[in-house]
Motif scaffolding. Structure first.
Motif, PDB file in Angstrom:
ATOM      1  N   ALA A   1     -55.155  -1.454 -24.027  1.00  0.00           N
ATOM      2  CA  ALA A   1     -54.388  -2.398 -23.210  1.00  0.00           C
ATOM      3  C   ALA A   1     -52.889  -2.187 -23.383  1.00  0.00           C
ATOM      4  O   ALA A   1     -52.134  -2.266 -22.412  1.00  0.00           O
ATOM      5  CB  ALA A   1     -54.760  -3.831 -23.576  1.00  0.00           C
ATOM      6  N   GLU A   2     -52.437  -1.899 -24.587  1.00  0.00           N
ATOM      7  CA  GLU A   2     -51.006  -1.720 -24.832  1.00  0.00           C
ATOM      8  C   GLU A   2     -50.466  -0.443 -24.201  1.00  0.00           C
ATOM      9  O   GLU A   2     -49.273  -0.349 -23.926  1.00  0.00           O
ATOM     10  CB  GLU A   2     -50.721  -1.754 -26.330  1.00  0.00           C
ATOM     11  N   ARG A   3     -51.314   0.542 -23.968  1.00  0.00           N
ATOM     12  CA  ARG A   3     -50.890   1.774 -23.290  1.00  0.00           C
ATOM     13  C   ARG A   3     -50.649   1.552 -21.791  1.00  0.00           C
ATOM     14  O   ARG A   3     -50.091   2.405 -21.119  1.00  0.00           O
ATOM     15  CB  ARG A   3     -51.939   2.864 -23.466  1.00  0.00           C
ATOM     16  N   SER A   4     -51.068   0.422 -21.263  1.00  0.00           N
ATOM     17  CA  SER A   4     -50.997   0.164 -19.822  1.00  0.00           C
ATOM     18  C   SER A   4     -49.578   0.011 -19.302  1.00  0.00           C
ATOM     19  O   SER A   4     -49.305   0.324 -18.161  1.00  0.00           O
ATOM     20  CB  SER A   4     -51.797  -1.085 -19.479  1.00  0.00           C
ATOM     21  N   GLY A   5     -48.679  -0.518 -20.101  1.00  0.00           N
ATOM     22  CA  GLY A   5     -47.306  -0.699 -19.643  1.00  0.00           C
ATOM     23  C   GLY A   5     -46.595  -1.773 -20.431  1.00  0.00           C
ATOM     24  O   GLY A   5     -47.180  -2.428 -21.297  1.00  0.00           O
ATOM     25  N   ASP A   6     -45.312  -1.951 -20.129  1.00  0.00           N
ATOM     26  CA  ASP A   6     -44.486  -2.910 -20.859  1.00  0.00           C
ATOM     27  C   ASP A   6     -44.940  -4.343 -20.617  1.00  0.00           C
ATOM     28  O   ASP A   6     -45.295  -5.052 -21.541  1.00  0.00           O
ATOM     29  CB  ASP A   6     -43.021  -2.761 -20.446  1.00  0.00           C
ATOM     30  N   VAL A   7     -44.889  -4.774 -19.365  1.00  0.00           N
ATOM     31  CA  VAL A   7     -45.315  -6.124 -18.998  1.00  0.00           C
ATOM     32  C   VAL A   7     -46.440  -5.977 -17.982  1.00  0.00           C
ATOM     33  O   VAL A   7     -46.282  -5.312 -16.963  1.00  0.00           O
ATOM     34  CB  VAL A   7     -44.153  -6.943 -18.396  1.00  0.00           C
ATOM     35  N   VAL A   8     -47.574  -6.608 -18.277  1.00  0.00           N
ATOM     36  CA  VAL A   8     -48.725  -6.573 -17.372  1.00  0.00           C
ATOM     37  C   VAL A   8     -49.040  -8.013 -16.972  1.00  0.00           C
ATOM     38  O   VAL A   8     -49.130  -8.890 -17.829  1.00  0.00           O
ATOM     39  CB  VAL A   8     -49.964  -5.925 -18.024  1.00  0.00           C
ATOM     40  N   VAL A   9     -49.181  -8.236 -15.671  1.00  0.00           N
ATOM     41  CA  VAL A   9     -49.555  -9.544 -15.158  1.00  0.00           C
ATOM     42  C   VAL A   9     -50.826  -9.372 -14.342  1.00  0.00           C
ATOM     43  O   VAL A   9     -50.877  -8.542 -13.433  1.00  0.00           O
ATOM     44  CB  VAL A   9     -48.437 -10.163 -14.283  1.00  0.00           C
ATOM     45  N   MET A  10     -51.858 -10.141 -14.709  1.00  0.00           N
ATOM     46  CA  MET A  10     -53.064 -10.200 -13.894  1.00  0.00           C
ATOM     47  C   MET A  10     -52.881 -11.417 -12.984  1.00  0.00           C
ATOM     48  O   MET A  10     -52.616 -12.519 -13.465  1.00  0.00           O
ATOM     49  CB  MET A  10     -54.310 -10.392 -14.744  1.00  0.00           C
ATOM     50  N   PHE A  11     -52.980 -11.200 -11.684  1.00  0.00           N
ATOM     51  CA  PHE A  11     -52.846 -12.336 -10.781  1.00  0.00           C
ATOM     52  C   PHE A  11     -54.007 -12.356  -9.813  1.00  0.00           C
ATOM     53  O   PHE A  11     -54.586 -11.332  -9.479  1.00  0.00           O
ATOM     54  CB  PHE A  11     -51.486 -12.356 -10.074  1.00  0.00           C
ATOM     55  N   GLU A  12     -54.340 -13.583  -9.419  1.00  0.00           N
ATOM     56  CA  GLU A  12     -55.482 -13.807  -8.548  1.00  0.00           C
ATOM     57  C   GLU A  12     -55.014 -14.558  -7.314  1.00  0.00           C
ATOM     58  O   GLU A  12     -54.163 -15.444  -7.413  1.00  0.00           O
ATOM     59  CB  GLU A  12     -56.533 -14.627  -9.293  1.00  0.00           C
ATOM     60  N   ILE A  13     -55.559 -14.176  -6.165  1.00  0.00           N
ATOM     61  CA  ILE A  13     -55.154 -14.770  -4.893  1.00  0.00           C
ATOM     62  C   ILE A  13     -56.394 -15.243  -4.149  1.00  0.00           C
ATOM     63  O   ILE A  13     -57.380 -14.505  -4.029  1.00  0.00           O
ATOM     64  CB  ILE A  13     -54.372 -13.759  -4.043  1.00  0.00           C
ATOM     65  N   ASP A  14     -56.318 -16.474  -3.640  1.00  0.00           N
ATOM     66  CA  ASP A  14     -57.393 -17.048  -2.841  1.00  0.00           C
ATOM     67  C   ASP A  14     -56.809 -17.468  -1.499  1.00  0.00           C
ATOM     68  O   ASP A  14     -56.013 -18.399  -1.434  1.00  0.00           O
ATOM     69  CB  ASP A  14     -57.995 -18.260  -3.560  1.00  0.00           C
ATOM     70  N   PRO A  15     -57.166 -16.782  -0.405  1.00  0.00           N
ATOM     71  CA  PRO A  15     -56.653 -17.151   0.912  1.00  0.00           C
ATOM     72  C   PRO A  15     -57.226 -18.487   1.376  1.00  0.00           C
ATOM     73  O   PRO A  15     -58.396 -18.764   1.167  1.00  0.00           O
ATOM     74  CB  PRO A  15     -57.116 -16.025   1.828  1.00  0.00           C
ATOM     75  N   ARG A  16     -56.383 -19.287   1.989  1.00  0.00           N
ATOM     76  CA  ARG A  16     -56.835 -20.575   2.514  1.00  0.00           C
ATOM     77  C   ARG A  16     -56.891 -20.495   4.027  1.00  0.00           C
ATOM     78  O   ARG A  16     -55.901 -20.209   4.676  1.00  0.00           O
ATOM     79  CB  ARG A  16     -55.881 -21.667   2.065  1.00  0.00           C
ATOM     80  N   GLU A  17     -58.063 -20.734   4.567  1.00  0.00           N
ATOM     81  CA  GLU A  17     -58.350 -20.637   6.000  1.00  0.00           C
ATOM     82  C   GLU A  17     -58.019 -19.244   6.513  1.00  0.00           C
ATOM     83  O   GLU A  17     -57.960 -18.313   5.751  1.00  0.00           O
ATOM     84  CB  GLU A  17     -57.618 -21.736   6.767  1.00  0.00           C
ATOM     85  N   GLY A  18     -57.832 -19.063   7.788  1.00  0.00           N
ATOM     86  CA  GLY A  18     -57.571 -17.743   8.352  1.00  0.00           C
ATOM     87  C   GLY A  18     -58.742 -16.809   8.137  1.00  0.00           C
ATOM     88  O   GLY A  18     -59.886 -17.220   8.054  1.00  0.00           O
TER      89      GLY A  18
END
Length: 180
Positions: A61-78
């Motif tokens: 995991a530390e080899r992946s990069g300096d700052v890692v952000v896991m983000f999740e997106i849930d679309p509403r309608e559409g």
């Protein structure tokens, strides 16, 4: 290090553009060194991993990069589809005017297979998961984690909609990023 937010406004007056969601629920987890170690420790306990196997998870995991952000997106309608051209940046809270203080993230889908970057919460399949890596040079690292910095903002842009979440910068976080 997990925060919730929204991309886009609460109201949308679209009439003809129903192929796009009017806004998106956002959930972001900053994979700090402490979060990575906690995730690896939980994996060790759940799967009865040895100390060496757990250390290998952390090192991967530390080899992946300096700052890692896991983000999740849930679309509403559409349409319910999240576009692939999502843009992400990391910046010092309240300092978006100066372009030198903004770090653009690199979406890295391969991190999906890095177990210590999966987070500790059970997967919610209503959300689409993404991983962003923010490579920091020495100047950006010292600026973002400087003594006067109170927080960092994670900005997500989808089409013409933008959302922000922020995290406080503690002394422990400064030490973990500046002490490397």
């Amino acid at each position: 290090m997990r925060v919730d937010g929204r991309v886009g406004g609460a109201w949308d007056l679209r009439v003809l553009r129903t192929e796009r969601s009017y806004n998106y629920k956002l959930r972001a987890t900053w994979m700090t060194p402490d979060v990575v170690r906690a995730t690896a420790r939980l994996a060790q306990l759940a799967d009865r991993l040895s100390d060496q196997e757990t250390e290998a998870l952390v090192a991967d995991a530390e080899r992946s990069g300096d700052v890692v952000v896991m983000f999740e997106i849930d679309p509403r309608e559409g349409s319910g589809v999240v576009p692939l051209d999502v843009g992400v940046t990391l910046q010092v809270k309240g300092q978006s005017d100066d372009q030198r203080r903004i770090v653009r993230g690199i979406l890295t889908p391969a991190l999906r297979d890095t177990r210590a970057l999966a987070g500790i919460f059970r997967r919610d399949y209503a959300y689409e998961r993404f991983w962003a890596v923010f490579p920091l040079n020495r100047e950006q690292r010292s600026f973002m984690f400087a003594e006067g910095t109170t927080g960092l903002e994670f900005v997500v842009r989808i089409y013409d909609k933008e959302g922000r979440v922020d995290w406080p910068v503690s002394q422990a976080l400064r030490t973990s990023y500046l002490g490397r």
